[in-house]
Design a protein around this motif. Structure first.
Motif, PDB file in Angstrom:
ATOM      1  N   TRP A   1       0.832  -1.212   0.000  1.00  0.00           N
ATOM      2  CA  TRP A   1       0.000   0.000   0.000  1.00  0.00           C
ATOM      3  C   TRP A   1       0.860   1.253   0.000  1.00  0.00           C
ATOM      4  CZ3 TRP A   1      -5.034   0.814  -0.917  1.00  0.00           C
ATOM      5  CH2 TRP A   1      -5.833  -0.319  -1.031  1.00  0.00           C
ATOM      6  N   PHE A   2       2.044   1.193   0.609  1.00  0.00           N
ATOM      7  CA  PHE A   2       2.970   2.317   0.518  1.00  0.00           C
ATOM      8  C   PHE A   2       3.348   2.549  -0.941  1.00  0.00           C
ATOM      9  CE2 PHE A   2       7.483   3.295  -0.109  1.00  0.00           C
ATOM     10  CZ  PHE A   2       7.488   4.624   0.284  1.00  0.00           C
ATOM     11  N   LEU A   3       3.672   1.463  -1.660  1.00  0.00           N
ATOM     12  CA  LEU A   3       4.040   1.600  -3.074  1.00  0.00           C
ATOM     13  C   LEU A   3       2.887   2.159  -3.903  1.00  0.00           C
ATOM     14  CD1 LEU A   3       6.148  -1.608  -3.797  1.00  0.00           C
ATOM     15  CD2 LEU A   3       6.938   0.745  -3.549  1.00  0.00           C
ATOM     16  N   ILE A   4       1.680   1.671  -3.645  1.00  0.00           N
ATOM     17  CA  ILE A   4       0.511   2.177  -4.371  1.00  0.00           C
ATOM     18  C   ILE A   4       0.347   3.672  -4.120  1.00  0.00           C
ATOM     19  CG2 ILE A   4      -2.026   2.111  -4.436  1.00  0.00           C
ATOM     20  CD1 ILE A   4      -1.787  -0.925  -3.929  1.00  0.00           C
ATOM     21  N   ALA A   5       0.449   4.062  -2.849  1.00  0.00           N
ATOM     22  CA  ALA A   5       0.273   5.472  -2.502  1.00  0.00           C
ATOM     23  C   ALA A   5       1.410   6.325  -3.059  1.00  0.00           C
ATOM     24  CB  ALA A   5       0.187   5.633  -0.985  1.00  0.00           C
ATOM     25  N   ALA A   6       2.637   5.796  -3.043  1.00  0.00           N
ATOM     26  CA  ALA A   6       3.783   6.575  -3.542  1.00  0.00           C
ATOM     27  C   ALA A   6       3.729   6.724  -5.062  1.00  0.00           C
ATOM     28  CB  ALA A   6       5.090   5.912  -3.118  1.00  0.00           C
ATOM     29  N   LEU A   7       3.286   5.689  -5.760  1.00  0.00           N
ATOM     30  CA  LEU A   7       3.271   5.744  -7.228  1.00  0.00           C
ATOM     31  C   LEU A   7       2.048   6.479  -7.769  1.00  0.00           C
ATOM     32  CD1 LEU A   7       4.528   2.151  -8.087  1.00  0.00           C
ATOM     33  CD2 LEU A   7       5.814   4.291  -8.175  1.00  0.00           C
TER      34      LEU A   7
END
Length: 134
Positions: free
Chosen positions: A27-33
């Motif tokens: 979810w961090f990656l989803i939010a960052a991208l």
């Protein structure tokens, strides 16, 4: 400064996701991208898996109480595993659970529709702001 805030909010989404029983790093990656706001909204409209993992603990929606000893037993039980007392199986208990699960799925669909509509409205609002500013 903007990149720092973007990543900070993405970390916050990841932490919230891990508290909701989901993969914090994913979810961090989803939010960052994509966007921390989009990640946050989608996370809020998805099912809280932390609540469903507690379903193995006996509760009123998964078990019934023995009338002799008041311990939790499965609704299909014929004999109490705690006291050995006779029980009357309750097959309708599963029908009530199925109905509750169906209502929960409908609620999840509604939450997802609200989340997608909110994100779409944010994009439309951002487009209108960019046209007014330009």
């Amino acid at each position: 400064m903007f990149v720092f805030l973007w990543l900070l909010f993405a970390v916050a989404v990841g932490l919230l996701a891990s508290k909701r029983g989901r993969s914090g790093f994913a979810w961090f990656l989803i939010a960052a991208l994509l966007s921390p706001l989009i990640g946050f909204v989608f996370l809020l409209v998805t099912k809280d898996l932390a609540k469903t993992s507690e379903s193995t603990v006996p509760a009123q929606n998964t078990h019934v109480r023995c009338p002799a000893c008041a311990e939790w037993v499965m609704p299909e039980a014929v004999v109490c595993k705690h006291c050995g007392g006779p029980l009357v199986p309750q097959p309708l208990h599963h029908q009530a659970q199925a109905k509750a699960a169906e209502l929960e799925r409908e609620s999840e669909k509604n939450n997802l529709a609200i989340g997608v509509t909110a994100i779409f409205a944010l994009f439309v609002f951002a487009a209108l702001l960019s046209q007014c500013a330009g």
